[in-house]
Design a protein around this motif. Structure first.
Motif, PDB file in Angstrom:
ATOM      1  N   PHE A  49       0.848  -1.195   0.000  1.00 41.81           N
ATOM      2  CA  PHE A  49       0.000   0.000   0.000  1.00 41.81           C
ATOM      3  C   PHE A  49       0.885   1.247   0.000  1.00 41.81           C
ATOM      4  O   PHE A  49       1.069   1.919   1.010  1.00 41.81           O
ATOM      5  N   THR A  50       1.442   1.541  -1.143  1.00 41.73           N
ATOM      6  CA  THR A  50       2.357   2.667  -1.314  1.00 41.73           C
ATOM      7  C   THR A  50       1.566   3.957  -1.528  1.00 41.73           C
ATOM      8  O   THR A  50       0.364   3.927  -1.841  1.00 41.73           O
ATOM      9  N   PRO A  51       2.215   5.111  -1.398  1.00 37.62           N
ATOM     10  CA  PRO A  51       1.521   6.390  -1.640  1.00 37.62           C
ATOM     11  C   PRO A  51       0.951   6.500  -3.044  1.00 37.62           C
ATOM     12  O   PRO A  51      -0.020   7.229  -3.267  1.00 37.62           O
ATOM     13  N   GLU A  52       1.552   5.802  -3.997  1.00 32.64           N
ATOM     14  CA  GLU A  52       1.046   5.841  -5.372  1.00 32.64           C
ATOM     15  C   GLU A  52      -0.291   5.113  -5.496  1.00 32.64           C
ATOM     16  O   GLU A  52      -1.089   5.412  -6.396  1.00 32.64           O
ATOM     17  N   LYS A  53      -0.530   4.157  -4.584  1.00 36.34           N
ATOM     18  CA  LYS A  53      -1.740   3.340  -4.669  1.00 36.34           C
ATOM     19  C   LYS A  53      -2.803   3.723  -3.650  1.00 36.34           C
ATOM     20  O   LYS A  53      -4.000   3.541  -3.908  1.00 36.34           O
ATOM     21  N   THR A  54      -2.389   4.222  -2.506  1.00 33.25           N
ATOM     22  CA  THR A  54      -3.342   4.460  -1.417  1.00 33.25           C
ATOM     23  C   THR A  54      -3.022   5.761  -0.695  1.00 33.25           C
ATOM     24  O   THR A  54      -1.898   6.263  -0.720  1.00 33.25           O
ATOM     25  N   SER A  55      -4.027   6.311  -0.014  1.00 36.06           N
ATOM     26  CA  SER A  55      -3.826   7.509   0.791  1.00 36.06           C
ATOM     27  C   SER A  55      -3.957   7.220   2.283  1.00 36.06           C
ATOM     28  O   SER A  55      -3.693   8.081   3.116  1.00 36.06           O
ATOM     29  N   SER A  56      -4.400   5.990   2.636  1.00 34.57           N
ATOM     30  CA  SER A  56      -4.464   5.578   4.034  1.00 34.57           C
ATOM     31  C   SER A  56      -4.587   4.057   4.079  1.00 34.57           C
ATOM     32  O   SER A  56      -4.928   3.419   3.082  1.00 34.57           O
ATOM     33  N   VAL A  57      -4.283   3.488   5.250  1.00 30.10           N
ATOM     34  CA  VAL A  57      -4.417   2.046   5.457  1.00 30.10           C
ATOM     35  C   VAL A  57      -5.191   1.824   6.752  1.00 30.10           C
ATOM     36  O   VAL A  57      -4.766   2.267   7.823  1.00 30.10           O
ATOM     37  N   LEU A  58      -6.340   1.143   6.658  1.00 25.94           N
ATOM     38  CA  LEU A  58      -7.131   0.800   7.836  1.00 25.94           C
ATOM     39  C   LEU A  58      -6.676  -0.553   8.371  1.00 25.94           C
ATOM     40  O   LEU A  58      -6.537  -1.515   7.612  1.00 25.94           O
ATOM     41  N   ILE A  59      -6.446  -0.616   9.679  1.00 23.76           N
ATOM     42  CA  ILE A  59      -6.060  -1.857  10.349  1.00 23.76           C
ATOM     43  C   ILE A  59      -7.221  -2.267  11.248  1.00 23.76           C
ATOM     44  O   ILE A  59      -7.634  -1.493  12.117  1.00 23.76           O
ATOM     45  N   LYS A  60      -7.758  -3.469  11.053  1.00 23.50           N
ATOM     46  CA  LYS A  60      -8.880  -3.902  11.878  1.00 23.50           C
ATOM     47  C   LYS A  60      -8.868  -5.421  11.988  1.00 23.50           C
ATOM     48  O   LYS A  60      -7.969  -6.094  11.473  1.00 23.50           O
ATOM     49  N   SER A  61      -9.870  -5.967  12.672  1.00 21.43           N
ATOM     50  CA  SER A  61      -9.984  -7.416  12.813  1.00 21.43           C
ATOM     51  C   SER A  61     -11.328  -7.868  12.268  1.00 21.43           C
ATOM     52  O   SER A  61     -12.290  -7.101  12.226  1.00 21.43           O
ATOM     53  N   ALA A 110      -5.742   2.474  12.989  1.00 26.17           N
ATOM     54  CA  ALA A 110      -6.192   1.282  13.704  1.00 26.17           C
ATOM     55  C   ALA A 110      -7.617   1.483  14.201  1.00 26.17           C
ATOM     56  O   ALA A 110      -7.908   2.474  14.880  1.00 26.17           O
ATOM     57  N   LEU A 111      -8.505   0.541  13.876  1.00 25.79           N
ATOM     58  CA  LEU A 111      -9.897   0.563  14.327  1.00 25.79           C
ATOM     59  C   LEU A 111     -10.059  -0.547  15.353  1.00 25.79           C
ATOM     60  O   LEU A 111     -10.081  -1.731  14.999  1.00 25.79           O
ATOM     61  N   VAL A 112     -10.181  -0.173  16.624  1.00 28.24           N
ATOM     62  CA  VAL A 112     -10.153  -1.155  17.707  1.00 28.24           C
ATOM     63  C   VAL A 112     -11.538  -1.269  18.329  1.00 28.24           C
ATOM     64  O   VAL A 112     -12.005  -0.356  19.012  1.00 28.24           O
ATOM     65  N   ASP A 113     -12.169  -2.421  18.084  1.00 26.26           N
ATOM     66  CA  ASP A 113     -13.529  -2.675  18.567  1.00 26.26           C
ATOM     67  C   ASP A 113     -13.527  -3.955  19.404  1.00 26.26           C
ATOM     68  O   ASP A 113     -14.356  -4.830  19.213  1.00 26.26           O
ATOM     69  N   GLY A 114     -12.585  -4.046  20.308  1.00 28.81           N
ATOM     70  CA  GLY A 114     -12.436  -5.235  21.143  1.00 28.81           C
ATOM     71  C   GLY A 114     -11.133  -5.125  21.902  1.00 28.81           C
ATOM     72  O   GLY A 114     -10.570  -4.041  22.063  1.00 28.81           O
ATOM     73  N   GLU A 115     -10.613  -6.249  22.357  1.00 28.53           N
ATOM     74  CA  GLU A 115      -9.393  -6.235  23.157  1.00 28.53           C
ATOM     75  C   GLU A 115      -8.154  -5.985  22.301  1.00 28.53           C
ATOM     76  O   GLU A 115      -7.971  -6.613  21.259  1.00 28.53           O
ATOM     77  N   ALA A 116      -7.311  -5.072  22.766  1.00 31.90           N
ATOM     78  CA  ALA A 116      -5.986  -4.843  22.193  1.00 31.90           C
ATOM     79  C   ALA A 116      -5.005  -5.029  23.347  1.00 31.90           C
ATOM     80  O   ALA A 116      -4.862  -4.151  24.194  1.00 31.90           O
ATOM     81  N   LEU A 117      -4.347  -6.179  23.380  1.00 31.80           N
ATOM     82  CA  LEU A 117      -3.559  -6.567  24.543  1.00 31.80           C
ATOM     83  C   LEU A 117      -2.112  -6.832  24.152  1.00 31.80           C
ATOM     84  O   LEU A 117      -1.845  -7.452  23.113  1.00 31.80           O
TER      85      LEU A 117
END
Length: 362
Positions: A49-61, A110-117
């Motif tokens: 996900f380089t700047p040429e391809k994306t403007s942000s990266v969402l991290i989730k579960s 990072a989208l955290v909707d639960g435990e992050a341990l």
């Protein structure tokens, strides 16, 4: 039969949504804990996900929890089989992943909707933007496993107001929902029912400022459904008079003096149940990390400490007690703070033949 919208069985999934990349942890049966292969795949997908391809990266579960940390059971089995190289490589790969999240050329969210341990909490913290919901749980139960919290978190914890980070590291207690943001450990709090709007709104945006505006607007629409045993201000009051250059015994004496406080009594009880060695190593690591300038330096410090901790009997005892004993009842060696010498603590931080080097140095 799986539905048409079911996620594939890969443990780390990547997707592209217009201008946004998505990386999804998908190891529900292991509570999305990270294996070596998962961290390697995560890094590869992030690099795509380089700047040429994306403007942000969402991290989730894909499911709750967000990430329960490192797969410590795999570490324990590897140590029992004499596979030290696996433990070192896994720890280094996790650290490389955290470094990439912090230094990626487009914002990692990072989208955290639960435990992050443990390492999961570090995944959230080292992402450039972090969002928590009322269902989020954040903390470092590493200390309950007989090892000090690491993953490059030392300076962030040491810098927290009123030594809140010191208490979190030494007790292993968790913060919940909006309290995570109030503590300065997350950037935004968004109610879980609004999470779908983040993905829908962010995918077409090309500006980090615009993404933050969207998140701030959703935060304003959110209700505070957080349930916490003690108010954050109460927890802060417990560590306010402690000096970082003090000792574990000093902190315990301060908590003992607050005999009329249920929170003080509970946190003192939690500290008393922890490994004496891990307690002293944790406090020393926070002291040392507080004076470091860069994430690279904190990761180097943590790598020395963590690898040595994995070789100690307290780690095997902590994992066994946490995973296989009910109720949790660890027997530490040594079992008293007075039997943990300054020299034994300092040995955790000595130079090693296996030093950490960040991706920038390779």
């Amino acid at each position: 039969m799986a539905g048409a919208n079911a996620l594939p069985t890969f443990k780390v999934i990547s997707k592209k949504l217009e201008k946004t990349g998505e990386i999804i942890l998908n190891r529900a049966y292991k509570r999305n804990s990270l294996s070596l292969v998962m961290s390697q795949h995560f890094i590869r997908q992030l690099r795509e996900f380089t700047p040429e391809k994306t403007s942000s990266v969402l991290i989730k579960s894909s499911t709750s929890p967000f990430c329960a940390g490192t797969d410590v059971k795999a570490f324990l089995y590897a140590m029992n089989e004499g596979k030290d190289d696996y433990v070192r490589l896994s720890t280094k790969t996790n650290y490389d992943l955290l470094w990439h999240l912090a230094n990626h050329p487009v914002p990692t969210v990072a989208l955290v909707d639960g435990e992050a341990l443990g390492t999961g909490a570090a995944l959230m913290s080292h992402s450039q933007i972090s969002v928590v919901t009322e269902r989020a749980r954040f903390g470092f139960p590493d200390i309950t496993l007989g090892i000090a919290p690491h993953d490059g978190m030392g300076r962030k914890l040491a810098d927290m107001q009123d030594n809140l980070g010191v208490l979190l590291a030494l007790t292993g207690r968790l913060l919940r929902g909006r309290h995570i943001k109030k503590a300065g450990l997350a950037n935004f709090y968004v109610s879980s029912h609004l999470l779908a709007k983040i993905e829908g709104s962010v995918k077409a945006e090309t500006s980090e400022e615009k993404i933050k505006e969207i998140l701030l607007d959703l935060q304003k629409q959110s209700t505070d459904d957080t349930q916490e045993t003690f108010e954050l201000d109460t927890l802060r009051s417990l560590g306010r008079d402690f000096k970082l250059d003090g000792s574990i015994e000093d902190l315990m004496d301060l908590l003992l003096e607050k005999k009329d406080s249920p929170a003080a009594k509970q946190n003192l009880g939690m500290i008393k149940r922890r490994s004496p060695t891990a307690l002293k190593v944790t406090l020393e690591s926070l002291k040392r990390a507080a004076g470091l300038e860069t994430l690279d330096d904190v990761l180097k410090l943590n790598f020395r400490m963590a690898i040595r901790a994995y070789h100690r009997p307290d780690f095997a005892e902590g994992v066994h007690a946490r995973l296989f004993k009910e109720p949790y009842d660890a027997v530490w060696k040594p079992d008293s703070l007075k039997d943990v010498s300054e020299d034994s603590v300092a040995a955790f931080f000595e130079e090693s033949p296996h030093e950490y080097s960040s991706p920038a140095e390779e």
